[in-house]
Design a protein around this motif. Sequence first.
Motif, PDB file in Angstrom:
ATOM      1  N   GLY A  95       0.797  -1.220   0.000  1.00  0.00           N
ATOM      2  CA  GLY A  95       0.000   0.000   0.000  1.00  0.00           C
ATOM      3  C   GLY A  95       0.829   1.270   0.000  1.00  0.00           C
ATOM      4  O   GLY A  95       0.606   2.180  -0.813  1.00  0.00           O
ATOM      5  N   LEU A  96       1.802   1.354   0.913  1.00  0.00           N
ATOM      6  CA  LEU A  96       2.650   2.544   0.972  1.00  0.00           C
ATOM      7  C   LEU A  96       3.557   2.641  -0.249  1.00  0.00           C
ATOM      8  O   LEU A  96       3.813   3.730  -0.764  1.00  0.00           O
ATOM      9  N   LEU A  97       4.021   1.499  -0.708  1.00  0.00           N
ATOM     10  CA  LEU A  97       4.884   1.485  -1.885  1.00  0.00           C
ATOM     11  C   LEU A  97       4.127   2.010  -3.105  1.00  0.00           C
ATOM     12  O   LEU A  97       4.664   2.787  -3.898  1.00  0.00           O
ATOM     13  N   GLU A  98       2.884   1.613  -3.252  1.00  0.00           N
ATOM     14  CA  GLU A  98       2.066   2.097  -4.366  1.00  0.00           C
ATOM     15  C   GLU A  98       1.868   3.603  -4.271  1.00  0.00           C
ATOM     16  O   GLU A  98       1.939   4.319  -5.279  1.00  0.00           O
ATOM     17  N   LEU A  99       1.616   4.077  -3.054  1.00  0.00           N
ATOM     18  CA  LEU A  99       1.426   5.510  -2.841  1.00  0.00           C
ATOM     19  C   LEU A  99       2.678   6.273  -3.245  1.00  0.00           C
ATOM     20  O   LEU A  99       2.622   7.309  -3.923  1.00  0.00           O
ATOM     21  N   MET A 100       3.827   5.759  -2.840  1.00  0.00           N
ATOM     22  CA  MET A 100       5.096   6.404  -3.172  1.00  0.00           C
ATOM     23  C   MET A 100       5.344   6.394  -4.672  1.00  0.00           C
ATOM     24  O   MET A 100       5.801   7.390  -5.248  1.00  0.00           O
ATOM     25  N   LYS A 101       5.008   5.298  -5.350  1.00  0.00           N
ATOM     26  CA  LYS A 101       5.253   5.203  -6.784  1.00  0.00           C
ATOM     27  C   LYS A 101       4.405   6.202  -7.576  1.00  0.00           C
ATOM     28  O   LYS A 101       4.857   6.749  -8.587  1.00  0.00           O
ATOM     29  N   VAL A 102       3.183   6.435  -7.119  1.00  0.00           N
ATOM     30  CA  VAL A 102       2.345   7.428  -7.788  1.00  0.00           C
ATOM     31  C   VAL A 102       2.946   8.816  -7.612  1.00  0.00           C
ATOM     32  O   VAL A 102       3.017   9.609  -8.554  1.00  0.00           O
ATOM     33  N   ARG A 103       3.401   9.098  -6.390  1.00  0.00           N
ATOM     34  CA  ARG A 103       4.040  10.398  -6.141  1.00  0.00           C
ATOM     35  C   ARG A 103       5.321  10.536  -6.958  1.00  0.00           C
ATOM     36  O   ARG A 103       5.617  11.609  -7.512  1.00  0.00           O
ATOM     37  N   GLU A 104       6.091   9.466  -7.061  1.00  0.00           N
ATOM     38  CA  GLU A 104       7.319   9.499  -7.857  1.00  0.00           C
ATOM     39  C   GLU A 104       7.009   9.808  -9.324  1.00  0.00           C
ATOM     40  O   GLU A 104       7.684  10.628  -9.957  1.00  0.00           O
ATOM     41  N   ALA A 105       5.999   9.138  -9.855  1.00  0.00           N
ATOM     42  CA  ALA A 105       5.626   9.367 -11.255  1.00  0.00           C
ATOM     43  C   ALA A 105       5.218  10.827 -11.470  1.00  0.00           C
ATOM     44  O   ALA A 105       5.569  11.448 -12.483  1.00  0.00           O
ATOM     45  N   LEU A 106       4.494  11.368 -10.502  1.00  0.00           N
ATOM     46  CA  LEU A 106       4.049  12.750 -10.598  1.00  0.00           C
ATOM     47  C   LEU A 106       5.236  13.718 -10.564  1.00  0.00           C
ATOM     48  O   LEU A 106       5.351  14.615 -11.410  1.00  0.00           O
ATOM     49  N   GLU A 107       6.144  13.506  -9.610  1.00  0.00           N
ATOM     50  CA  GLU A 107       7.265  14.447  -9.455  1.00  0.00           C
ATOM     51  C   GLU A 107       8.295  14.327 -10.580  1.00  0.00           C
ATOM     52  O   GLU A 107       8.803  15.338 -11.073  1.00  0.00           O
ATOM     53  N   THR A 108       8.621  13.105 -10.980  1.00  0.00           N
ATOM     54  CA  THR A 108       9.602  12.966 -12.066  1.00  0.00           C
ATOM     55  C   THR A 108       9.027  13.468 -13.387  1.00  0.00           C
ATOM     56  O   THR A 108       9.769  13.914 -14.266  1.00  0.00           O
ATOM     57  N   GLY A 109       7.713  13.407 -13.511  1.00  0.00           N
ATOM     58  CA  GLY A 109       7.091  13.921 -14.719  1.00  0.00           C
ATOM     59  C   GLY A 109       7.017  15.432 -14.763  1.00  0.00           C
ATOM     60  O   GLY A 109       6.819  16.021 -15.833  1.00  0.00           O
ATOM     61  N   LEU A 110       7.187  16.077 -13.607  1.00  0.00           N
ATOM     62  CA  LEU A 110       7.042  17.527 -13.525  1.00  0.00           C
ATOM     63  C   LEU A 110       8.360  18.276 -13.372  1.00  0.00           C
ATOM     64  O   LEU A 110       8.466  19.435 -13.755  1.00  0.00           O
ATOM     65  N   VAL A 111       9.359  17.609 -12.794  1.00  0.00           N
ATOM     66  CA  VAL A 111      10.578  18.333 -12.452  1.00  0.00           C
ATOM     67  C   VAL A 111      11.295  18.870 -13.693  1.00  0.00           C
ATOM     68  O   VAL A 111      11.940  19.923 -13.645  1.00  0.00           O
ATOM     69  N   GLY A 112      11.142  18.188 -14.814  1.00  0.00           N
ATOM     70  CA  GLY A 112      11.744  18.687 -16.049  1.00  0.00           C
ATOM     71  C   GLY A 112      11.152  20.019 -16.466  1.00  0.00           C
ATOM     72  O   GLY A 112      11.868  20.901 -16.960  1.00  0.00           O
ATOM     73  N   ALA A 113       9.842  20.182 -16.245  1.00  0.00           N
ATOM     74  CA  ALA A 113       9.182  21.436 -16.596  1.00  0.00           C
ATOM     75  C   ALA A 113       9.692  22.586 -15.745  1.00  0.00           C
ATOM     76  O   ALA A 113       9.754  23.741 -16.200  1.00  0.00           O
ATOM     77  N   VAL A 114      10.062  22.289 -14.513  1.00  0.00           N
ATOM     78  CA  VAL A 114      10.575  23.333 -13.613  1.00  0.00           C
ATOM     79  C   VAL A 114      11.863  23.933 -14.166  1.00  0.00           C
ATOM     80  O   VAL A 114      12.116  25.137 -14.036  1.00  0.00           O
ATOM     81  N   THR A 115      12.686  23.109 -14.790  1.00  0.00           N
ATOM     82  CA  THR A 115      13.993  23.577 -15.282  1.00  0.00           C
ATOM     83  C   THR A 115      13.859  24.567 -16.437  1.00  0.00           C
ATOM     84  O   THR A 115      14.842  25.220 -16.801  1.00  0.00           O
ATOM     85  N   ALA A 116      12.662  24.673 -17.012  1.00  0.00           N
ATOM     86  CA  ALA A 116      12.483  25.571 -18.155  1.00  0.00           C
ATOM     87  C   ALA A 116      12.659  27.040 -17.776  1.00  0.00           C
ATOM     88  O   ALA A 116      12.929  27.871 -18.633  1.00  0.00           O
ATOM     89  N   GLY A 117      12.510  27.353 -16.510  1.00  0.00           N
ATOM     90  CA  GLY A 117      12.677  28.763 -16.122  1.00  0.00           C
ATOM     91  C   GLY A 117      12.293  29.016 -14.683  1.00  0.00           C
ATOM     92  O   GLY A 117      11.277  29.662 -14.426  1.00  0.00           O
ATOM     93  N   VAL A 118      13.066  28.512 -13.752  1.00  0.00           N
ATOM     94  CA  VAL A 118      12.760  28.737 -12.345  1.00  0.00           C
ATOM     95  C   VAL A 118      13.310  30.103 -11.924  1.00  0.00           C
ATOM     96  O   VAL A 118      14.462  30.441 -12.212  1.00  0.00           O
ATOM     97  N   PRO A 119      12.495  30.936 -11.271  1.00  0.00           N
ATOM     98  CA  PRO A 119      12.962  32.266 -10.846  1.00  0.00           C
ATOM     99  C   PRO A 119      14.087  32.178  -9.822  1.00  0.00           C
ATOM    100  O   PRO A 119      14.182  31.204  -9.070  1.00  0.00           O
ATOM    101  N   ALA A 120      14.922  33.200  -9.799  1.00  0.00           N
ATOM    102  CA  ALA A 120      16.056  33.228  -8.874  1.00  0.00           C
ATOM    103  C   ALA A 120      15.601  33.144  -7.427  1.00  0.00           C
ATOM    104  O   ALA A 120      16.254  32.507  -6.591  1.00  0.00           O
ATOM    105  N   GLU A 121      14.451  33.779  -7.118  1.00  0.00           N
ATOM    106  CA  GLU A 121      13.976  33.751  -5.737  1.00  0.00           C
ATOM    107  C   GLU A 121      13.554  32.344  -5.313  1.00  0.00           C
ATOM    108  O   GLU A 121      13.716  31.963  -4.154  1.00  0.00           O
ATOM    109  N   ASP A 122      13.029  31.556  -6.265  1.00  0.00           N
ATOM    110  CA  ASP A 122      12.655  30.180  -5.956  1.00  0.00           C
ATOM    111  C   ASP A 122      13.902  29.328  -5.709  1.00  0.00           C
ATOM    112  O   ASP A 122      13.922  28.475  -4.820  1.00  0.00           O
TER     113      ASP A 122
END
Length: 242
Positions: A95-122
Amino acid sequence: MARPTMAQDIERRIKELILERRLGPGDPLPTEAELMELFSAGRVSVREALKALQAMNVVEIRRGFGTFVGSLSLSPFAEGLAFRAAVRHGRGEPGLLELMKVREALETGLVGAVTAGVPAEDLAVLRALVATMETEAAQGGRVARATDRAFHLALYASLDNHLLSEVLDAFWAAMDRVREDIDDGHQDPAVTCRQHHEIVEAVAAADGARAVRAMRTHFDGIRHRLESGRPEPQSAPASVPA
């Protein structure tokens, strides 16, 4: 398929009313008597529908003041995720492993978009959080979950997506509610700090592929702890603490 009850039908119609009138959190809804007349329904059915919607944060009932559109927060979603994960984990299921895998899929799928232009303050916020992790690791021998949580939420702030922030926080809240089942004692704080530092530097370098690799590496450690710490199936259901 069972037919919906009168209360369930009223739930649906109240949601439709909110959408049709373009209401938002805090806006007043028709009174109980007005809902009864509007839906040609009895008081018991209307109250049952309102109580069910209140449990989902769709409506808020303020005694003596009336009924309003609720906060629409995802806390019931987080509670459901946590309870499902805890029950399955307690039975030796992943159960916990499944929960973590969904979160992993979400974050790894989004972190690339962050690199497109993260503000200096962030970037400054993220680096400050890594520095806090390093201080916590040096002084207490572990990184506080609250700091880790703040880092992952701040990481996606530049995407300016309120729903995303709520969904990510719901996953964190769900994991926190069952955190006793995660063997954080085996987590090396130096490794945790190093992994978060690498994520920040990949984002700062606008290197999407590097950021994804860094995030996957970070989740590899969490996955290992969950896989190695999975309990044996229980022969009888455990009692729920009061």
